[in-house]
Design a protein around this motif. Structure first.
Motif, short mmCIF file in Angstrom:
data_model
loop_
_atom_site.label_atom_id
_atom_site.label_comp_id
_atom_site.label_asym_id
_atom_site.label_seq_id
_atom_site.Cartn_x
_atom_site.Cartn_y
_atom_site.Cartn_z
N GLY A 27 106.32 -67.18 31.44
CA GLY A 27 105.32 -67.94 32.28
C GLY A 27 105.72 -69.12 33.35
O GLY A 27 107.10 -70.05 32.78
N LEU A 28 104.74 -69.38 34.34
CA LEU A 28 105.57 -70.44 35.07
C LEU A 28 104.22 -71.07 35.04
O LEU A 28 103.65 -71.25 34.99
CB LEU A 28 105.55 -70.21 36.61
N ILE A 29 105.23 -72.37 35.04
CA ILE A 29 104.08 -73.39 35.16
C ILE A 29 104.80 -75.20 35.93
O ILE A 29 105.32 -75.36 36.46
CB ILE A 29 104.13 -74.51 34.55
N THR A 30 103.25 -74.65 37.45
CA THR A 30 103.90 -75.88 38.58
C THR A 30 102.69 -77.13 38.02
O THR A 30 102.20 -76.91 37.11
CB THR A 30 103.35 -75.34 39.71
N ASN A 31 102.68 -78.12 38.88
CA ASN A 31 102.26 -79.03 38.82
C ASN A 31 102.64 -80.30 40.21
O ASN A 31 103.39 -80.63 41.28
CB ASN A 31 103.04 -80.33 37.92
N ASP A 32 101.44 -80.70 39.98
CA ASP A 32 101.24 -81.78 41.61
C ASP A 32 100.67 -82.94 40.87
O ASP A 32 99.32 -82.83 40.66
CB ASP A 32 100.46 -80.62 42.82
N GLN A 33 100.77 -83.82 42.31
CA GLN A 33 99.29 -84.63 42.20
C GLN A 33 98.24 -84.43 42.38
O GLN A 33 97.37 -85.38 42.27
CB GLN A 33 100.29 -85.74 43.03
N GLY A 41 96.67 -83.17 39.81
CA GLY A 41 96.11 -84.70 39.47
C GLY A 41 97.47 -85.53 38.60
O GLY A 41 96.76 -86.13 38.22
N GLY A 42 98.83 -85.00 38.27
CA GLY A 42 99.18 -86.04 38.20
C GLY A 42 100.77 -85.35 37.24
O GLY A 42 101.36 -84.27 37.26
N ASP A 99 108.35 -65.64 26.25
CA ASP A 99 109.25 -66.03 26.06
C ASP A 99 110.21 -66.88 26.44
O ASP A 99 111.32 -67.46 25.57
CB ASP A 99 110.77 -64.78 24.77
N VAL A 100 110.00 -67.04 28.13
CA VAL A 100 110.33 -67.81 28.73
C VAL A 100 109.40 -68.76 29.32
O VAL A 100 108.78 -68.03 30.13
CB VAL A 100 111.50 -67.67 29.23
N PHE A 101 109.39 -69.58 29.52
CA PHE A 101 108.29 -70.80 30.22
C PHE A 101 109.45 -71.49 31.56
O PHE A 101 110.56 -72.29 30.94
CB PHE A 101 108.32 -71.57 29.78
N ILE A 102 108.45 -71.24 32.08
CA ILE A 102 110.24 -72.05 33.17
C ILE A 102 109.04 -73.22 34.11
O ILE A 102 108.01 -72.71 34.79
CB ILE A 102 110.64 -71.42 34.97
N ALA A 103 109.42 -74.82 34.30
CA ALA A 103 108.18 -75.28 35.05
C ALA A 103 109.17 -76.20 36.16
O ALA A 103 109.48 -77.01 36.15
CB ALA A 103 108.08 -76.53 33.49
N GLU A 104 108.28 -76.71 36.99
CA GLU A 104 108.99 -77.13 38.36
C GLU A 104 107.62 -78.23 38.37
O GLU A 104 106.29 -78.25 38.86
CB GLU A 104 107.95 -76.14 39.82
N PRO A 105 108.24 -79.47 38.12
CA PRO A 105 107.68 -80.64 38.48
C PRO A 105 107.50 -80.75 39.76
O PRO A 105 108.23 -80.43 41.11
CB PRO A 105 108.59 -81.91 37.24
N VAL A 106 106.99 -81.89 39.66
CA VAL A 106 106.20 -82.74 41.07
C VAL A 106 107.34 -83.07 41.69
O VAL A 106 109.01 -83.99 41.53
CB VAL A 106 105.20 -84.00 41.22
N MET A 111 112.85 -76.12 33.13
CA MET A 111 112.20 -77.21 33.66
C MET A 111 113.62 -76.91 35.28
O MET A 111 114.80 -78.00 34.27
CB MET A 111 112.59 -78.65 33.21
N ILE A 112 112.84 -76.92 36.12
CA ILE A 112 114.14 -77.22 37.34
C ILE A 112 112.89 -78.50 37.51
O ILE A 112 112.43 -77.76 38.69
CB ILE A 112 113.62 -75.89 38.38
N GLY A 113 114.04 -79.49 38.38
CA GLY A 113 113.68 -81.03 39.09
C GLY A 113 114.33 -81.10 40.70
O GLY A 113 114.86 -79.41 40.76
N GLY A 114 113.82 -81.74 41.42
CA GLY A 114 114.57 -81.71 42.20
C GLY A 114 113.76 -82.29 43.51
O GLY A 114 112.91 -82.62 43.28
N PHE A 115 114.18 -83.01 44.91
CA PHE A 115 113.56 -84.24 45.06
C PHE A 115 112.62 -82.61 46.48
O PHE A 115 112.56 -81.46 46.80
CB PHE A 115 114.50 -85.30 46.37
N LEU A 116 111.00 -83.05 46.91
CA LEU A 116 110.52 -82.12 47.60
C LEU A 116 111.99 -81.61 49.11
O LEU A 116 112.55 -82.54 49.64
CB LEU A 116 110.08 -83.24 48.15
N GLY A 117 111.68 -80.37 49.36
CA GLY A 117 111.92 -79.78 49.95
C GLY A 117 113.51 -79.44 49.37
O GLY A 117 114.32 -78.73 50.13
N ALA A 118 114.21 -79.34 48.32
CA ALA A 118 114.99 -79.10 47.76
C ALA A 118 115.55 -77.14 47.64
O ALA A 118 116.01 -76.94 47.15
CB ALA A 118 115.25 -79.11 46.48
#
Length: 375
Positions: A36-42, A64-65, A88-95, A8-15
């Motif tokens: 496999g990639l997973i994106t996320n948004d409100q 939606g969250g 065999d690798v999932f990368i997730a990018e949270p809001v 999981m790769i986090g960080g504030f908007l615009g990072a």
């Protein structure tokens, strides 16, 4: 079967999260991994998803969250990717406005699905110019204190703080920022990298692919302040269809739209968190044009360009700023109108627009303590 890796790769908007995700995915793919990639948004209609799919990556989107409130959807997305391509690798990018990811996402993931996933240390990316201003090392626009509460909490829970866009700072400023971060967040491993140039990526990628997230106690979070901080941010997602019998320059059109929106934000003294837009031609092979604005005094920058002119295509707009959502709506509608006037044979039809403030986070799970994966 060996465990799949969850990163999981986090960080504030615009990072620079999406660019970094793409770089890591490309590196792993070149080494023979299925990613496999997973994106996320409100909201829905994400620029990030369009950009990653345009680069050929298998990508699932959770709208939606944030992940913490959509944990079951996160696992459903992983299952869809598994059924389609068995990564065999999932990368997730949270809001980019989300925090408390360790207690609400990775600890529950390890507790419930520990036999299926090996969890990497949580990386939190930092835009260096934004960070210099937030920590008082340079003058410039910044957010109100409740928004900054989220920003600081993101860094507090990080296992790896990655100062991205290293090319933007001279050595002395970079060292000063790194020393400040080390003082503010003792015990964190702080790295410098550039997703754009590739500098420093190898060391960071080795950490997230070769080490596991440590256990321990999750940080404390005041969910009232967290919710109030998120509610100060206006959120807008929109799509529009563009057609022109004579054709138009997609790259210049994105620059023009971004400049109109930027001018309004500056006039309203609304601090932008991130403006992202893509334009996808209706004809072609998946190539897109993309532009970003990450600070009010920043020049809108094209990260992907299209050669030649386009006769039709879809525009996606994602705008996040500390401003009332209805003001963001007014800015986008005005920018579209003004751009249309400057291109007489261009028909620009708004198809979808949602604008809102994020609701209070309601995590599906929250595990405050977990033993180390290696214990």
């Amino acid at each position: 079967m060996s465990k799949a890796r969850y990163i999981m790769i986090g960080g504030f908007l615009g990072a620079g999260k999406t660019t970094s995700v793409a770089q890591l995915a490309q590196r792993l793919s070149s080494q023979g991994h299925r990613v496999g990639l997973i994106t996320n948004d409100q909201g829905s209609e994400l620029v990030d998803t369009a950009m990653l799919r345009a680069r050929g990556f298998a990508t699932e989107e959770i709208p939606g969250g944030c992940f913490c409130c959509r944990f079951n959807s996160l696992m459903e997305a992983a299952n869809k990717l598994t059924a389609a391509s068995r990564p065999d690798v999932f990368i997730a990018e949270p809001v980019g406005s989300c925090t408390d990811l360790v207690a609400t996402v990775t600890y529950p993931l390890r507790r419930i699905y520990g036999d299926d996933y090996s969890v990497a240390p949580l990386s939190v990316l930092v835009d260096p110019i934004r960070a210099l201003r937030i920590f008082g090392l340079e003058n410039g626009g910044k957010f109100s204190e409740k928004v900054l509460y989220i920003y600081r909490k993101q860094l507090e829970e990080a296992n790896l703080i990655v100062v991205n866009k290293a090319e933007l700072l001279e050595a002395a400023k970079a060292e000063r920022l790194q020393a400040t971060l080390a003082g503010e967040f003792p015990g964190k491993e702080i790295l410098r990298a550039s997703a754009r140039t590739g500098a420093g990526l190898e060391e960071w990628f080795e950490r997230v692919t070769g080490t596991s997230q440590p256990g321990g106690d999750a940080m404390r979070v005041d969910y009232e302040v967290y919710a109030e901080g998120e509610a100060l941010l206006g959120w807008l997602n929109a799509t529009a269809q563009l057609t022109s019998p004579t054709g138009f320059d997609a790259n210049e059109l994105l620059r023009e739209l971004a400049s109109h929106i930027q001018a309004w934000l500056n006039h309203e003294k609304a601090e932008v968190a991130h403006l992202k837009m893509t334009l996808s031609p209706d004809q072609g092979f998946g190539d897109i044009a993309a532009i970003n604005l990450v600070r009010n005094d920043f020049v809108p920058e094209l990260s992907l360009t299209l050669p030649g002119e386009v006769t039709s295509g879809q525009l996606i707009i994602n705008l996040r700023a500390e401003a009332a959502p209805d003001r963001l709506k007014a800015s986008v509608e005005k920018a579209i109108t003004e751009t249309g006037r400057n291109h007489r044979d261009l028909i620009l039809s708004l198809e979808h627009l949602e604008h809102f403030r994020p609701g209070k986070p309601q995590p599906t799970h929250r595990d405050t303590t977990l033993v180390s994966e290696d214990a």
